[in-house]
Enzyme design. Structure first.
Site, mmCIF file in Angstrom:
data_model
loop_
_atom_site.group_PDB
_atom_site.id
_atom_site.type_symbol
_atom_site.label_atom_id
_atom_site.label_comp_id
_atom_site.label_asym_id
_atom_site.label_seq_id
_atom_site.Cartn_x
_atom_site.Cartn_y
_atom_site.Cartn_z
ATOM 1 N N LEU A 135 0.731 -1.113 0.048
ATOM 2 C CA LEU A 135 0.028 -0.027 -0.076
ATOM 3 C C LEU A 135 0.838 1.295 0.106
ATOM 4 O O LEU A 135 0.442 2.384 -0.466
ATOM 5 C CB LEU A 135 -1.019 -0.162 1.207
ATOM 6 C CG LEU A 135 -1.919 -1.157 1.415
ATOM 7 C CD1 LEU A 135 -2.515 -1.197 2.796
ATOM 8 C CD2 LEU A 135 -2.903 -1.130 0.219
ATOM 9 N N ALA A 136 2.163 1.125 0.718
ATOM 10 C CA ALA A 136 2.973 2.361 0.741
ATOM 11 C C ALA A 136 4.142 1.721 1.033
ATOM 12 O O ALA A 136 4.449 0.821 1.493
ATOM 13 C CB ALA A 136 2.653 3.295 1.631
ATOM 14 N N SER A 137 5.472 2.582 0.496
ATOM 15 C CA SER A 137 6.759 2.213 0.713
ATOM 16 C C SER A 137 7.453 3.181 1.389
ATOM 17 O O SER A 137 7.620 4.485 0.434
ATOM 18 C CB SER A 137 7.256 1.533 -0.376
ATOM 19 O OG SER A 137 8.850 1.042 0.036
ATOM 20 N N SER A 139 11.027 4.948 3.964
ATOM 21 C CA SER A 139 12.534 4.719 3.870
ATOM 22 C C SER A 139 12.551 3.831 4.949
ATOM 23 O O SER A 139 13.516 2.774 4.748
ATOM 24 C CB SER A 139 13.234 5.963 4.428
ATOM 25 O OG SER A 139 12.734 6.285 5.856
ATOM 26 N N VAL A 143 4.139 -1.165 3.834
ATOM 27 C CA VAL A 143 2.586 -1.695 4.453
ATOM 28 C C VAL A 143 2.235 -2.390 3.273
ATOM 29 O O VAL A 143 2.080 -2.216 2.141
ATOM 30 C CB VAL A 143 1.970 -0.380 4.922
ATOM 31 C CG1 VAL A 143 0.583 -0.851 5.323
ATOM 32 C CG2 VAL A 143 2.689 0.501 5.948
ATOM 33 N N LYS A 157 2.733 -3.604 8.597
ATOM 34 C CA LYS A 157 3.886 -2.636 8.540
ATOM 35 C C LYS A 157 5.009 -3.425 8.880
ATOM 36 O O LYS A 157 5.313 -3.974 9.848
ATOM 37 C CB LYS A 157 3.663 -1.361 9.481
ATOM 38 C CG LYS A 157 4.692 -0.309 8.919
ATOM 39 C CD LYS A 157 4.555 0.715 9.760
ATOM 40 C CE LYS A 157 5.618 2.041 9.681
ATOM 41 N NZ LYS A 157 5.409 3.181 10.850
ATOM 42 N N ASP A 292 3.221 13.951 14.001
ATOM 43 C CA ASP A 292 3.374 13.893 12.469
ATOM 44 C C ASP A 292 2.225 13.865 11.794
ATOM 45 O O ASP A 292 1.650 13.101 11.112
ATOM 46 C CB ASP A 292 4.029 12.463 11.906
ATOM 47 C CG ASP A 292 4.674 12.412 10.669
ATOM 48 O OD1 ASP A 292 4.978 13.529 9.880
ATOM 49 O OD2 ASP A 292 4.934 11.409 10.375
#
Length: 558
Positions: A135-137, A139, A143, A157, A292
């Site tokens: 779904l996301a990458s 550093s 996920v 994750k 964040d």
């Protein structure tokens, strides 16, 4: 150890990494910045070539690109620096805020190997389904969507293999570079760079342990368990380790997708109010906040509730810090600068070399600038930006938690104004602050503090004889060292020199008159000698008192 010895270690891997850093700095024309940080020996001959003066926005852009090129550790460093507007000018903050650690994903077989090694079972026994496309990458990790054996949807994750070792090597180099800059760079003279490097190292090491993120997520969820405004994903601890974090997957509309929010019929004015209420409640009541707050970490459900993700970075405020912040806020509202400065002192922001008179004038100007404005015209981010300008002028450094706090407030306000351009934060903050001030006078607030004060007093009385005996022993054995910093040292030395000179002259005159009086007593009739003696002694004492008075008057005028 010399700068060259520090910059060229014996470890071949560290030498290669330093050469890579030097090449990237040189490629982006940042030699002048390296020189200001005392790191020009790192560049060697490169420092005399291809380096040219750049305007601040261009330098900031090249700095961001250099950090991205240097990889995960430096990307995280840039993200942390983007929260420190007390340290960097606004163009650098703006540019570093664009850092997003979205990196190409690594092969799925490496991710699967990490999961199986960390959780101790084959993937097929852990999940009913595991999507190999992330779904996301980022550093540090990436996920993946998955389903538990119970068919519950989850987000997994997973930390990228080898990333911890790479970051530890970079942290050693950053610590070394910070020590060099602190020792040799005029630009760093007013800041404790090694302490900032240590703070960054501590933060990124905690982020590398996904159990901390799981604990933060659960803590925040418990604070808002009964809230009608917020939803926090559940942590599945049986599927969570240091390198793997498994959370409930909750679908929602991205909070900054205005078209999708309008299509879903979400009241954006109410949504902005809800978001502000969540943030202020987390900060002022719980002292625990999401640090964040970029829009990608928040979504909106169809019923208008907000979903918060990614608690890798959070801020903590102790009860004492919250009380002090309230005192400073009350002082600002009343125009009581002494109360504001006292609050800054207790928060650890002021240091001994601050020109308090100049700081007071700057704070008075800041308060006068916003006093009397309509409540709807306030923008917290503008007030914070003005406050940061004052801090940089006086070389004040915020504790890390307060830097995160101000950045969080400013970012949330910007998101809320994006959702609803008419949003104003103060009407939302006013009832929360008023309630907190009222609670100060309730027994449940001050009774525990009285108990703490009594315990501290009893402990102090119990330990006082022992400490006094130790202090007297040190005096007796000349083992007590006292270090003092006198801000007005040159002027004080000048005044002391004048005072001592006058005292010496006065004492010499007094001694001379006394001696002359004794000489007269030996050579004249008794009645005349006694009279002359007393007259001369009185004159000498008068001169001594006059010298002391003149010295005191001069000191008072200065």
């Amino acid at each position: 150890m010399s700068v060259r010895q520090l910059l060229f270690p014996t470890d071949p891997r560290m030498r290669r990494r330093l050469r890579q850093i030097a090449a990237v700095i040189s490629h982006h024309g940042l030699g002048l910045l390296a020189e200001q940080l005392g790191l020009s020996p790192l560049l060697g001959r490169r420092s005399t070539t291809r380096q040219r003066p750049l305007d601040v926005p261009t330098t900031a852009k090249h700095l961001r690109q250099a950090l991205e090129e240097l990889g995960p550790t430096f990307i995280k460093l840039g993200q942390l620096l983007s929260t420190r507007e007390d340290l960097l000018p606004t163009p650098y903050i703006t540019e570093l805020a664009l850092l997003r650690d979205r990196l190409p994903p690594i092969p799925t077989d490496q991710i699967v190997a990490t999961i199986e090694l960390s959780l101790g079972r084959p993937l097929t026994q852990l999940f009913a389904h595991f999507d190999p496309t992330p779904l996301a990458s980022a550093s540090l990790g990436q996920v993946h969507a998955a389903r538990l054996p119970s068919q519950l949807p989850v987000a997994v994750k997973v930390q990228k293999p080898g990333i911890r070792e790479q970051i530890e090597e970079d942290l050693k180099l950053l610590t070394t570079l910070a020590r060099i800059a602190q020792r040799y760079a005029p630009l760093a003279a007013a800041y404790d760079l090694p302490a900032l490097a240590e703070e960054f190292a501590r933060a990124i090491r905690m982020e590398l342990d996904y159990r901390h993120e799981g604990k933060n997520t659960e803590t925040f969820g418990n604070f808002f368990r009964h809230s009608p405004d917020l939803v926090v994903p559940t942590v599945y601890w049986d599927y969570t380790t240091e390198q793997v974090l498994t959370l409930e997957r909750i679908h929602g509309i991205p909070i900054d997708d205005i078209a999708a929010l309008d299509t879903a019929g979400i009241d954006r004015h109410a949504l902005a109010q809800r978001a502000a209420r969540i943030v202020l409640t987390a900060i002022l009541q719980h002292g625990f906040f999401h640090a964040d707050p970029h829009p990608g970490n928040f979504a909106v459900l169809k019923d208008g509730r907000i979903v918060a993700y990614d608690f890798g970075l959070v801020g903590h405020l102790t009860p004492e810090m919250r009380d002090t912040l309230l005192d400073g806020l009350v002082g600002a509202v009343r125009g009581d600068l002494d109360l504001v400065i006292d609050a800054l002192q207790r928060l650890g922001i002021l240091h001994h070399s601050v020109d308090r008179g100049a700081l007071r004038r700057d704070l008075a100007y800041l308060l006068d600038r916003y006093a009397g404005l309509p409540i709807g015209s306030y923008q917290i981010q503008h007030i914070i930006a003005d406050a940061f300008t004052i801090m940089r002028r006086h070389h004040l450094v915020l504790p890390s938690e307060l830097a995160l706090l101000l950045k969080t407030i400013a970012t949330h306000e910007a998101v809320a104004r994006h959702i609803d351009p008419s949003f104003t934060p103060l009407p939302v903050a006013e009832p929360i602050v008023r309630q907190l001030l009222v609670e100060r006078y309730r027994p449940e607030y001050w009774l525990p503090r009285i108990g703490t004060m009594v315990n501290d007093t009893i402990r102090l009385m119990r330990d006082f004889p022992r400490r006094l005996d130790r202090l007297l022993w040190q005096f007796e054995h000349a083992d007590l060292e006292v270090t003092m910093h006198i801000a007005e040292y040159p002027r004080l030395v000048h005044d002391l020199r004048i005072m001592i000179n006058r005292l010496i002259v006065a004492l010499l005159i007094t001694a001379g008159t006394v001696a002359f009086g004794l000489l007269v007593a030996a050579t004249r009739p008794a009645w005349l000698s006694q009279a002359l003696t007393w007259i001369l002694i009185t004159l000498g004492l008068f001169l001594l008192i006059a010298a002391l008075a003149l010295t005191h008057e001069r000191r008072h005028r200065r």
